[in-house]
Structure formats: C-alpha cells, structure tokens
Design an enzyme around this catalytic site. Structure first.
Site, PDB file in Angstrom:
ATOM      1  N   ASN A 137      24.132 -10.718 -65.973  1.00 53.83           N
ATOM      2  CA  ASN A 137      25.280 -10.555 -65.091  1.00 53.83           C
ATOM      3  C   ASN A 137      25.585 -11.890 -64.444  1.00 53.83           C
ATOM      4  O   ASN A 137      24.681 -12.545 -63.946  1.00 53.83           O
ATOM      5  CB  ASN A 137      24.923  -9.576 -63.968  1.00 53.83           C
ATOM      6  CG  ASN A 137      25.425  -8.186 -64.255  1.00 53.83           C
ATOM      7  OD1 ASN A 137      26.619  -7.950 -64.307  1.00 53.83           O
ATOM      8  ND2 ASN A 137      24.489  -7.287 -64.450  1.00 53.83           N
ATOM      9  N   GLU A 183      20.548  -2.861 -50.908  1.00 53.87           N
ATOM     10  CA  GLU A 183      21.409  -2.096 -51.815  1.00 53.87           C
ATOM     11  C   GLU A 183      20.638  -1.012 -52.557  1.00 53.87           C
ATOM     12  O   GLU A 183      19.443  -1.162 -52.807  1.00 53.87           O
ATOM     13  CB  GLU A 183      21.974  -3.021 -52.888  1.00 53.87           C
ATOM     14  CG  GLU A 183      22.683  -4.220 -52.349  1.00 53.87           C
ATOM     15  CD  GLU A 183      23.084  -5.183 -53.458  1.00 53.87           C
ATOM     16  OE1 GLU A 183      23.775  -6.149 -53.159  1.00 53.87           O
ATOM     17  OE2 GLU A 183      22.702  -4.958 -54.616  1.00 53.87           O
ATOM     18  N   CYS A 187      13.931 -16.586 -58.556  1.00 55.54           N
ATOM     19  CA  CYS A 187      14.473 -16.664 -59.921  1.00 55.54           C
ATOM     20  C   CYS A 187      15.943 -17.107 -59.811  1.00 55.54           C
ATOM     21  O   CYS A 187      16.740 -16.448 -59.132  1.00 55.54           O
ATOM     22  CB  CYS A 187      14.373 -15.321 -60.625  1.00 55.54           C
ATOM     23  SG  CYS A 187      12.708 -14.617 -60.551  1.00 55.54           S
ATOM     24  N   SER A 239       9.392  -8.151 -66.059  1.00 55.08           N
ATOM     25  CA  SER A 239      10.562  -8.995 -66.313  1.00 55.08           C
ATOM     26  C   SER A 239      10.089 -10.298 -66.930  1.00 55.08           C
ATOM     27  O   SER A 239       9.730 -11.234 -66.237  1.00 55.08           O
ATOM     28  CB  SER A 239      11.314  -9.251 -65.004  1.00 55.08           C
ATOM     29  OG  SER A 239      11.763  -8.020 -64.485  1.00 55.08           O
ATOM     30  N   LEU A 240      10.110 -10.351 -68.241  1.00 53.59           N
ATOM     31  CA  LEU A 240       9.506 -11.474 -68.954  1.00 53.59           C
ATOM     32  C   LEU A 240      10.490 -12.657 -69.060  1.00 53.59           C
ATOM     33  O   LEU A 240      10.210 -13.749 -68.620  1.00 53.59           O
ATOM     34  CB  LEU A 240       9.057 -11.011 -70.337  1.00 53.59           C
ATOM     35  CG  LEU A 240       7.882 -11.769 -70.950  1.00 53.59           C
ATOM     36  CD1 LEU A 240       6.633 -11.607 -70.114  1.00 53.59           C
ATOM     37  CD2 LEU A 240       7.617 -11.290 -72.380  1.00 53.59           C
ATOM     38  N   HIS A 241      11.620 -12.431 -69.682  1.00 52.06           N
ATOM     39  CA  HIS A 241      12.721 -13.410 -69.816  1.00 52.06           C
ATOM     40  C   HIS A 241      12.391 -14.658 -70.628  1.00 52.06           C
ATOM     41  O   HIS A 241      13.312 -15.359 -71.062  1.00 52.06           O
ATOM     42  CB  HIS A 241      13.275 -13.847 -68.457  1.00 52.06           C
ATOM     43  CG  HIS A 241      13.664 -12.724 -67.562  1.00 52.06           C
ATOM     44  ND1 HIS A 241      14.486 -11.702 -67.965  1.00 52.06           N
ATOM     45  CD2 HIS A 241      13.329 -12.440 -66.274  1.00 52.06           C
ATOM     46  CE1 HIS A 241      14.653 -10.849 -66.963  1.00 52.06           C
ATOM     47  NE2 HIS A 241      13.955 -11.270 -65.942  1.00 52.06           N
ATOM     48  N   CYS A 258      18.205   3.308 -58.503  1.00 51.83           N
ATOM     49  CA  CYS A 258      17.590   1.984 -58.511  1.00 51.83           C
ATOM     50  C   CYS A 258      17.428   1.568 -57.047  1.00 51.83           C
ATOM     51  O   CYS A 258      18.423   1.416 -56.339  1.00 51.83           O
ATOM     52  CB  CYS A 258      18.531   1.042 -59.268  1.00 51.83           C
ATOM     53  SG  CYS A 258      17.997  -0.662 -59.273  1.00 51.83           S
ATOM     54  N   SER A 294       9.152  -2.215 -61.481  1.00 55.03           N
ATOM     55  CA  SER A 294       9.502  -3.435 -62.212  1.00 55.03           C
ATOM     56  C   SER A 294       8.963  -4.641 -61.464  1.00 55.03           C
ATOM     57  O   SER A 294       9.157  -4.773 -60.262  1.00 55.03           O
ATOM     58  CB  SER A 294      11.034  -3.532 -62.333  1.00 55.03           C
ATOM     59  OG  SER A 294      11.407  -4.735 -62.965  1.00 55.03           O
ATOM     60  N   CYS A 354      14.396 -11.621 -51.599  1.00 53.91           N
ATOM     61  CA  CYS A 354      13.214 -11.799 -52.438  1.00 53.91           C
ATOM     62  C   CYS A 354      12.777 -13.252 -52.350  1.00 53.91           C
ATOM     63  O   CYS A 354      13.610 -14.155 -52.322  1.00 53.91           O
ATOM     64  CB  CYS A 354      13.535 -11.438 -53.884  1.00 53.91           C
ATOM     65  SG  CYS A 354      12.089 -11.541 -54.970  1.00 53.91           S
ATOM     66  N   GLY A 377      14.361  -7.278 -54.411  1.00 59.86           N
ATOM     67  CA  GLY A 377      12.975  -7.488 -54.008  1.00 59.86           C
ATOM     68  C   GLY A 377      11.964  -7.316 -55.108  1.00 59.86           C
ATOM     69  O   GLY A 377      12.261  -6.810 -56.196  1.00 59.86           O
ATOM     70  N   GLU A 378      10.756  -7.761 -54.822  1.00 60.86           N
ATOM     71  CA  GLU A 378       9.647  -7.682 -55.765  1.00 60.86           C
ATOM     72  C   GLU A 378       8.647  -6.652 -55.210  1.00 60.86           C
ATOM     73  O   GLU A 378       7.927  -6.942 -54.248  1.00 60.86           O
ATOM     74  CB  GLU A 378       9.021  -9.079 -55.914  1.00 60.86           C
ATOM     75  CG  GLU A 378       7.692  -9.129 -56.616  1.00 60.86           C
ATOM     76  CD  GLU A 378       7.654  -8.418 -57.958  1.00 60.86           C
ATOM     77  OE1 GLU A 378       8.546  -8.617 -58.801  1.00 60.86           O
ATOM     78  OE2 GLU A 378       6.709  -7.623 -58.160  1.00 60.86           O
ATOM     79  N   CYS A 424      19.184 -14.817 -60.486  1.00 63.26           N
ATOM     80  CA  CYS A 424      19.249 -13.531 -59.789  1.00 63.26           C
ATOM     81  C   CYS A 424      19.904 -13.712 -58.424  1.00 63.26           C
ATOM     82  O   CYS A 424      19.510 -14.586 -57.645  1.00 63.26           O
ATOM     83  CB  CYS A 424      17.834 -12.987 -59.632  1.00 63.26           C
ATOM     84  SG  CYS A 424      17.691 -11.598 -58.485  1.00 63.26           S
ATOM     85  N   CYS A 462      21.463  -6.238 -59.342  1.00 62.04           N
ATOM     86  CA  CYS A 462      20.558  -6.626 -58.268  1.00 62.04           C
ATOM     87  C   CYS A 462      21.106  -7.696 -57.327  1.00 62.04           C
ATOM     88  O   CYS A 462      21.368  -8.813 -57.727  1.00 62.04           O
ATOM     89  CB  CYS A 462      19.304  -7.123 -58.984  1.00 62.04           C
ATOM     90  SG  CYS A 462      18.075  -7.904 -58.016  1.00 62.04           S
TER      91      CYS A 462
HETATM   92  N1  SAH Z   1      11.701  -8.203 -58.701  1.00 63.25           N
HETATM   93  C1  SAH Z   1      11.554  -7.263 -59.735  1.00 63.25           C
HETATM   94  C2  SAH Z   1      12.460  -6.051 -59.614  1.00 63.25           C
HETATM   95  C3  SAH Z   1      13.885  -6.303 -59.182  1.00 63.25           C
HETATM   96  S1  SAH Z   1      14.871  -7.256 -60.291  1.00 63.25           S
HETATM   97  C4  SAH Z   1      11.720  -7.915 -61.096  1.00 63.25           C
HETATM   98  O1  SAH Z   1      12.152  -9.060 -61.133  1.00 63.25           O
HETATM   99  O2  SAH Z   1      11.373  -7.287 -62.076  1.00 63.25           O
HETATM  100  C5  SAH Z   1      15.304  -6.040 -61.517  1.00 63.25           C
HETATM  101  C6  SAH Z   1      15.708  -6.612 -62.845  1.00 63.25           C
HETATM  102  O3  SAH Z   1      16.992  -7.245 -62.790  1.00 63.25           O
HETATM  103  C7  SAH Z   1      14.737  -7.669 -63.350  1.00 63.25           C
HETATM  104  O4  SAH Z   1      14.407  -7.430 -64.691  1.00 63.25           O
HETATM  105  C8  SAH Z   1      15.552  -8.934 -63.186  1.00 63.25           C
HETATM  106  O5  SAH Z   1      15.095  -9.942 -64.013  1.00 63.25           O
HETATM  107  C9  SAH Z   1      16.938  -8.451 -63.507  1.00 63.25           C
HETATM  108  N2  SAH Z   1      18.010  -9.368 -63.093  1.00 63.25           N
HETATM  109  C10 SAH Z   1      18.054 -10.145 -61.995  1.00 63.25           C
HETATM  110  N3  SAH Z   1      19.204 -10.861 -61.974  1.00 63.25           N
HETATM  111  C11 SAH Z   1      19.896 -10.520 -63.071  1.00 63.25           C
HETATM  112  C12 SAH Z   1      21.169 -10.919 -63.614  1.00 63.25           C
HETATM  113  N4  SAH Z   1      21.932 -11.811 -63.005  1.00 63.25           N
HETATM  114  N5  SAH Z   1      21.545 -10.361 -64.780  1.00 63.25           N
HETATM  115  C13 SAH Z   1      20.781  -9.450 -65.403  1.00 63.25           C
HETATM  116  N6  SAH Z   1      19.589  -9.031 -64.943  1.00 63.25           N
HETATM  117  C14 SAH Z   1      19.141  -9.555 -63.791  1.00 63.25           C
HETATM  118 FE1  SF4 Z   2      13.096 -11.422 -57.059  1.00 59.86          FE
HETATM  119 FE2  SF4 Z   2      13.220  -9.922 -59.291  1.00 59.86          FE
HETATM  120 FE3  SF4 Z   2      15.359 -11.357 -58.450  1.00 59.86          FE
HETATM  121 FE4  SF4 Z   2      13.208 -12.632 -59.418  1.00 59.86          FE
HETATM  122  S1  SF4 Z   2      14.560 -11.210 -60.544  1.00 59.86           S
HETATM  123  S2  SF4 Z   2      14.346 -13.189 -57.559  1.00 59.86           S
HETATM  124  S3  SF4 Z   2      11.569 -11.325 -58.666  1.00 59.86           S
HETATM  125  S4  SF4 Z   2      14.422  -9.637 -57.391  1.00 59.86           S
END
Ligand code: SAH
Ligand code: SF4
Length: 357
Positions: free
Chosen positions: A292, A91, A115, A214-216, A104, A191, A111, A161-162, A118, A335
């Site tokens: 989301n 995408e 996580c 992406s700390l969270h 984006c 990112s 990936c 993806g990462e 995601c 994503c």
């Molecule tokens: N893998 C990398 C880049 C792609 S994800 C990373 O994790 O940083 C891009 C961003 O979308 C990240 O900050 C990720 O944590 C966030 N993300 C993933 N799933 C999400 C969701 N369901 N709601 C909000 N943000 C989300």
């Molecule tokens: Fe991969 Fe980023 Fe999604 Fe984590 S948040 S599964 S690293 S795309």
C-alpha cells in the site's frame, strides 16, 4: 500511568465483583454476560435497576471513542479511528468476507520497530495498549458485525503496533477473546515482525494461536534495510524460533510479504523465499500483500502482474502462496494509514489521492 487506568474491558470478573459489592451475587454474572455475550453497555441491560446501570456506565468507562468511521467495499469493510482516554489514536478494521468476518486490531499506538514502508512505523511509537483497549476493539467490531447480520469469526493482530513488543497485554487480550468472546485459538492470528523472544514465549503458551511472521526479505542484507529489527534478530535466529513454534504447536505458520517494486519482488527473492519456507518442519504458507502506498516511502508496490508472477514462482517451488485481497484502499484501511492521513489532510481529499484497486 496507563497501567492504572481500568476501562470496561480491562477489569476481571473478580474486580467486577468488587465494583458490585453490596449487590446480589448473580449481578456479577449478569453484567459479565452483558459485556461479553450481549456485547452491551451496562446502561443497556434492562434487567438491572436503573440507578445501578448509571453507576456501572460511570464506573466502567469505555476505552475507545470514535473519531472517524469509514465504510467501503459496499459496506464490507469498516474502519474506525479511535481516541483513547488520553487522546492517543489507534485504528481497527472489520472485514466481512463471504465465509468469515475478521477484525484487525491494534496492539500499540504507533510502533517503535521503524519499518520504512509502514505508515505506523513512519509515525513512531506513542504507547502500549492495555489488554482492555485491545479486547474492546474486538467487542465493538463484534457488535458491528452482529448489526450487519454477521458473526465475528476471526481476530488478527495486524493493526498498528507490534504485539510481541507488548507481550503481556496482547496475550491477556488473546486469552480474554478466547475465553469470553468465544473465538477458538485457530481463529486468532498474532502477526510479528520477528521479535524472537516473543515467538519463543508464544510457543510455551497453552493456546495454539496462528503465527504470522512479516518476513518481506529472505536474506539478511535486504531484511536489515526493510525491517530494522532484523539487525538484532537475524534470519537464522528467526527461522529457528519459527521452527520451535511449529514443533510446539504442530501448526503451519505463515509469512507475510509486502511486494515492493524492484526491491523484494525479483526472481532471486522468490527463490530465497522458497528455500526459507521449505526449511521449516512444515513449509510456511506465504501471504503476498501488494504494498500500500504511504506518504513516507517513495518506492511503489509491484504491479498486479508481477504480484501474480511472484506467486507462481513460489508455487512452482512447492510453496503454498496466496495474494491477499486488498480491502478498503479508498479508506486507507492499511495499517496506520487512516490515522496518518487524518492528521495530514481531510479524509475526503485522500480518496482522490490514491484510488487503487
Ligand atoms: N507489527 C506486526 C503487526 C502489524 S503490521 C507486523 O509487522 O507483523 C501488519 C502487516 O501489515 C505486516 O505484515 C506489515 O508488514 C504489513 N504492512 C505494513 N505496512 C504495509 C504497507 N504499506 N503495505 C502493505 N503491507 C504493509
Ligand atoms: Fe511496526 Fe509492523 Fe509497521 Fe513494522 S510493519 S513498523 S513492526 S506495525
């Protein structure tokens, strides 16, 4: 395998010279400028002889075929689901804002980081993208922006993806986007979920791109659960790599934080995040993302009110924090979501499923 497939935006200028062997020298510049400045297919370059145009279209195949295209926010957000040459799907999202237009991009199909919140992580890993497959997402979005009367100004590696787990192609794409599409490093953001060797390597590169982490979660116990890679690279190691990046680049970095109801939106989380952010040589900016909803994760996003309160707690702690404007929730612009829903149900039904604002 994929390394062997050379698509239109994978080839280098030298390789293009090879394809154009026997043609006058100036053709190389003509075609290269056609691809990167005019954002055109060889077949559209009317300065070329007709037979050559057809040959080039065939020799330099596009990598991305449109499976679905959706627009929302009154045309301000465009999302594509593409099929790659081998049928794999990825995408891309283009977002027009008043002052900028941002694309984006995906760096991998799927990936492997797992996580749980995601959609991409839930679906697992298919394969790495090539540099050309990443660059083409930017070129196709830049062309669309131009058609919309806009100019593409920013690229963020925040799609599927990462990027730091697919380092060489992602970095080659960054360099090509910088050199040929003409975006400055400060308009390119990588990112990462916290792949520490990748961050350290990024710090040695010449181009000072923006780094988003992406700390969270700001304690290892919670982060181990939300972001499994934390078990390999815990927060102390990650923060050390972040500090190293800041020292090398002199740029502020940002933390991404998807707010999950009752999980990482407590007062305590804000306090720990303030500490982490302020422990860096330059305090990190925090981007708050309302979570989301995704099919495979039962916990909900924080309420809009809690998102604002959490932001205020960070600000009171002296940390610069902003709430990311959500875009295209009705078209699954987050994503991995369009692909997930496209595979599950018809996209029009999905609009009804979570009409969030
Ligand atoms: N893998 C990398 C880049 C792609 S994800 C990373 O994790 O940083 C891009 C961003 O979308 C990240 O900050 C990720 O944590 C966030 N993300 C993933 N799933 C999400 C969701 N369901 N709601 C909000 N943000 C989300
Ligand atoms: Fe991969 Fe980023 Fe999604 Fe984590 S948040 S599964 S690293 S795309």
């Amino acid at each position: 395998m994929i390394g062997a497939r050379r698509t239109r935006y994978d080839i280098s200028r030298e390789e293009l010279s090879g394809v154009l062997a026997g043609q006058p020298r100036y053709r190389v510049d003509q075609v290269w400028e056609g691809l990167y400045e005019q954002l055109a297919a060889p077949g559209e370059l009317t300065a070329l002889p007709k037979a050559l145009r057809a040959t080039l279209d065939e020799a330099l195949p596009l990598a991305l075929e449109v499976v679905a295209e959706r627009t929302s926010d009154r045309g301000e957000t465009v999302k594509w689901l593409w099929a790659l040459g081998d049928g794999t799907r990825v995408e891309t999202v283009l977002m027009h804002y008043e002052e900028r237009s941002t694309v984006c991009v995906s760096s991998q199909a799927g990936c492997a980081m797992g996580c749980g919140f995601c959609a991409t992580g839930q679906a697992g890993f298919d394969r790495h993208l090539t540099a050309g497959e990443i660059v083409e997402q930017v070129v196709r979005a830049a062309r669309r922006a131009r058609d919309d009367g806009r100019r593409l100004s920013n690229v963020v590696f925040m799609g599927m993806g990462e990027p730091l787990a697919n380092y060489e192609p992602s970095w080659a794409a960054v360099e090509r986007i910088h050199a040929e599409v003409g975006l400055s490093a400060r308009h390119i953001t990588v990112s990462t979920v916290g792949v520490v060797p990748g961050i350290r390597r990024l710090a040695t590169e010449a181009l000072p791109v923006n780094l988003a982490v992406s700390l969270h979660a700001a304690d290892d116990e919670l982060r181990d659960q939300l972001v499994p890679i934390n078990r390999r690279y815990p927060l102390s190691t990650l923060m050390d790599a972040c500090a190293g990046y800041l020292q090398a680049k002199g740029r502020r970095l940002s933390f991404e934080w998807a707010l999950i109801d009752g999980v990482n939106d407590r007062d305590r989380d804000a306090r720990l995040l303030v500490e982490r952010s302020r422990s860096l040589p330059l305090p990190a900016h925090v981007n708050l993302i309302p979570l989301n909803p995704t099919p495979g994760y039962a916990v909900r996003g924080s309420s809009p009110r809690r998102v604002r309160d959490f932001r205020d707690l960070l600000r009171e702690g002296g940390v610069n924090a902003t709430i990311r404007r959500t875009r295209g929730t009705d078209i699954d612009a987050a994503c991995g979501q369009l692909r997930a829903t496209h595979e599950a149900v018809s996209a029009s039904a999905v609009v009804e499923l979570h009409p969030r604002g």
